[in-house]
Design a protein around this motif. Structure first.
Motif, PDB file in Angstrom:
ATOM      1  N   GLN A  70       0.886  -1.097   0.143  1.00 48.57           N
ATOM      2  CA  GLN A  70      -0.246   0.079  -0.027  1.00 48.57           C
ATOM      3  C   GLN A  70       1.204   1.088   0.052  1.00 48.57           C
ATOM      4  O   GLN A  70       1.775   1.695   1.162  1.00 48.57           O
ATOM      5  N   LEU A  73       0.160   3.135   2.999  1.00 44.55           N
ATOM      6  CA  LEU A  73       1.019   2.747   4.139  1.00 44.55           C
ATOM      7  C   LEU A  73       2.322   2.338   4.270  1.00 44.55           C
ATOM      8  O   LEU A  73       2.868   1.554   4.828  1.00 44.55           O
ATOM      9  N   GLY A  78      -1.364  -4.969   4.210  1.00 46.13           N
ATOM     10  CA  GLY A  78      -1.755  -4.760   4.963  1.00 46.13           C
ATOM     11  C   GLY A  78      -2.818  -6.660   5.147  1.00 46.13           C
ATOM     12  O   GLY A  78      -1.809  -7.027   4.839  1.00 46.13           O
ATOM     13  N   THR A 302     -10.115   2.338   7.212  1.00 44.44           N
ATOM     14  CA  THR A 302      -9.065   2.346   8.192  1.00 44.44           C
ATOM     15  C   THR A 302      -8.358   3.235   9.268  1.00 44.44           C
ATOM     16  O   THR A 302      -9.335   4.294   9.603  1.00 44.44           O
ATOM     17  N   CYS A 390     -11.140   4.593  13.690  1.00 38.53           N
ATOM     18  CA  CYS A 390     -10.958   4.736  12.287  1.00 38.53           C
ATOM     19  C   CYS A 390     -12.421   5.758  11.510  1.00 38.53           C
ATOM     20  O   CYS A 390     -13.194   6.703  12.383  1.00 38.53           O
ATOM     21  N   PHE A 417      -5.186   1.676   0.867  1.00 36.53           N
ATOM     22  CA  PHE A 417      -5.675   3.047   2.328  1.00 36.53           C
ATOM     23  C   PHE A 417      -5.046   4.283   1.597  1.00 36.53           C
ATOM     24  O   PHE A 417      -3.470   3.867   1.546  1.00 36.53           O
ATOM     25  N   ASP A 423      -9.251  11.116   3.537  1.00 38.90           N
ATOM     26  CA  ASP A 423      -8.452  10.047   4.020  1.00 38.90           C
ATOM     27  C   ASP A 423      -7.827  10.615   5.011  1.00 38.90           C
ATOM     28  O   ASP A 423      -8.203  10.233   6.621  1.00 38.90           O
ATOM     29  N   ASP A 471      -3.574  -0.065   9.538  1.00 34.59           N
ATOM     30  CA  ASP A 471      -4.297  -1.315   8.909  1.00 34.59           C
ATOM     31  C   ASP A 471      -5.852  -0.507   8.958  1.00 34.59           C
ATOM     32  O   ASP A 471      -6.040   0.586  10.025  1.00 34.59           O
ATOM     33  N   THR A 472      -6.598  -1.956   8.624  1.00 32.80           N
ATOM     34  CA  THR A 472      -7.577  -2.156   8.427  1.00 32.80           C
ATOM     35  C   THR A 472      -8.301  -2.405  10.062  1.00 32.80           C
ATOM     36  O   THR A 472      -7.665  -2.985  10.969  1.00 32.80           O
TER      37      THR A 472
END
Length: 553
Positions: A70, A73, A78, A302, A390, A417, A423, A471-472
């Motif tokens: 990503q 990231l 991820g 995220t 998030c 992400f 975001d 991360d998620t």
């Protein structure tokens, strides 16, 4: 070659619910196919045992997927844990019962998904819900899914709620009530009372385990890998599976329903020749039906974690003292279902607005009674606590593609992400608010040392930390989106555009991500689908006709 009225692929939150509801009619036969096990083991039933399943080493009830690198990231991959047993991800999640905001569903209806406004989906939430608080206009009391107060929340979780109040966030004791905004303790999908008190109530435990051995019209095949949907003249007529080393076809007289989730459902469609022709051609898969939206529109929450070490011990800890506490807690849970083993870990939480002008919260917090780091794959000695934050409705969109043409390979997952600067800006704002709460007086006695971010004082420094560790938080949706536009995969009754007798019934059909955890909405989607599939008119249309609003091949 076996034949049933309905063949369902995937025994997770969607599939378990759907199989149970369809098989309530003794005049039809239902076959549920699940690649993993039966979801009855102690690691599933004991809520705190999620720490053993989540890391995916070894792969216990968990596909343990990874994303592609990503760029948002810092080039990291991820981690995407997904449930691999009956109950699916509801067997390995934190059990939090959240529906999302009512306007999330009104958005779906406004976008052309007729029948999906909040007022229209609420009866299906109520039908599923067995809430310990009893029935009301916004809660059901008699549904299979047990929704409970936490058995033994830690004192620090109440301190978090007070800390939020010190930062101007009002207490909210029901995130699924009239208003979502505020801070409080989560309700959980856990059995309350009786012999199973304090056990996880996965979708399988709620809907499937009580009936699967009692209904002769319901066949549940675990350890069975779906290879492709079998098509004849643009109609789904069955599923090719591998079971015990043998490949066979399970035929469907009425319908096939895919319930594999946001990663596995689009993967199976593509392996079956349904999807974007260019993507299929890259892997030598013959195009059976061109549907360019398959695998597109991936959305996920995220998440970033702010963590603290603590000298207090009334929380989850690693080491001799923590181990002794855990042994005592296991004995208590086995006796009466209470104590630390019953914890969802994310005991407290909040829904907050980044700006008071907003109509609904755009950030969610999960307050955890342990230091959570890299999905429990990195452990910290001693005791501590942490708070996730998030972005609820990310602007960025990713996709799910194939790595190759083998059903045994993981799908290629690219959430993208933080690729959208909005975001990143919103998550940064959420991290700063989270740190304000964590530094409030109500949590003073618990704080010892901030982990990772203690020396981050500027936005630029915090952004570096976010890109290094975000991360998620496990809510992927949207890859078989519902709608009437050219990129929609299913229509508002979840029928795959252009293929008769085939539906998708899981979180992948959500056109946009809801503001909250996705397990309860997925169960609602399956409740909704079951009603359509059991209706004679729907069954006749699914069997004999191609759904309307079909994009051109």
């Amino acid at each position: 070659m076996a034949e049933f009225d309905y063949v369902i692929v995937g025994g997770g939150s969607g599939g378990a619910t759907l199989a149970s509801r369809l098989s309530e009619d003794p005049s039809v036969t239902v076959c549920l196919i699940e690649a993993g096990g039966d979801g009855r083991g102690i690691l599933v039933r004991a809520p705190a045992a999620v720490v053993a399943m989540l890391p995916g080493r070894p792969r216990l009830n968990n596909y343990a997927y990874q994303t592609v690198p990503q760029s948002g990231l810092n080039g990291r991959r991820g981690y995407q844990p997904r449930g691999r047993c009956l109950g699916g991800s509801s067997a390995i999640n934190a059990m939090l019962y959240i529906r999302g905001h009512r306007e999330d569903y009104d958005d779906w209806a406004r976008a052309g998904c007729a029948g999906w406004s909040f007022d229209e989906v609420l009866p299906h939430f109520l039908r599923a819900e067995g809430n310990q608080r009893g029935a009301s206009a916004l809660h059901g009391a008699d549904g299979p899914l047990q929704v409970s107060e936490q058995q033994s929340p830690r004192a620090i979780s109440e301190a978090f709620v007070r800390a939020a109040a010190e930062c101007g966030i009002a207490r909210n004791d029901d995130f699924n009530g009239p208003e979502q905004e505020g801070a409080g303790l989560y309700q959980v999908t856990q059995f309350h009372g009786g012999a199973k008190n304090g056990e996880r109530c996965s979708a399988a435990a709620a809907y499937l385990h009580p009936v699967m051995d009692q209904r002769p019209n319901l066949s549940v095949l675990t350890g069975t890998q779906a290879l492709r949907v079998v098509l004849e003249d643009r109609r789904a007529v069955g599923v090719e599976v591998r079971r015990g080393g043998n490949v066979e076809t399970i035929r469907a007289r009425r319908e096939v329903a895919l319930c594999g989730g946001a990663f596995n459902s689009p993967q199976l469609l593509m392996l079956s020749g349904i999807g974007d022709p260019d993507e299929l051609a890259r892997h030598g898969i013959a195009v059976r039906h061109a549907l360019p939206g398959v695998g597109q529109n991936l959305q996920d929450h995220t998440d970033f974690i702010v963590a603290y070490k603590s000298k207090q011990t009334d929380m989850f800890g690693i080491g001799p003292v923590g181990g002794l506490h855990l042994l005592k807690a296991i004995g208590r849970w086995r006796r009466d279902g209470t104590g630390m083993v019953a914890t969802p870990f994310a005991e407290g939480g909040a829904f907050i607005k980044s700006s008071p002008e907003l109509r609904r919260p755009d950030l969610q917090l999960h307050f955890v009674i342990a230091i959570t780091d890299d999905h429990a794959r990195k452990l910290h000695a001693g005791f501590g606590f942490s708070c996730h934050v998030c972005v609820l409705r990310p602007k960025g969109r990713g996709d799910v593609r194939l790595n190759d043409a083998s059903p045994d390979s993981a799908p290629r997952i690219d959430p993208r992400f933080l690729a959208d600067p909005e975001d990143m800006a919103l998550l940064l704002q959420g991290v700063k608010k989270t740190r304000e709460i964590m530094r409030s007086p109500a949590l003073e006695k618990y704080r010892h040392r901030e982990v990772y971010t203690a020396d981050a004082h500027t936005d630029a420094q915090l952004e570096q930390h976010i890109r290094a560790r975000a991360d998620t938080i496990y809510h992927p949706v949207g890859t078989c989106k519902m709608g009437v536009d050219a990129m929609a995969v299913v229509d508002p009754q979840l029928r795959v555009h252009g293929i008769a007798g085939l539906r998708v019934v899981d979180a992948s059909v959500m056109p946009t991500l809801i503001g909250g955890n996705t397990n309860a909405p997925t169960i609602m989607i399956a409740e909704r689908a079951a009603g359509w599939m059991r209706a004679p008119a729907a069954s006749a249309q699914a069997t004999t006709a191609v759904p309307e609003m079909t994009p051109a091949p």
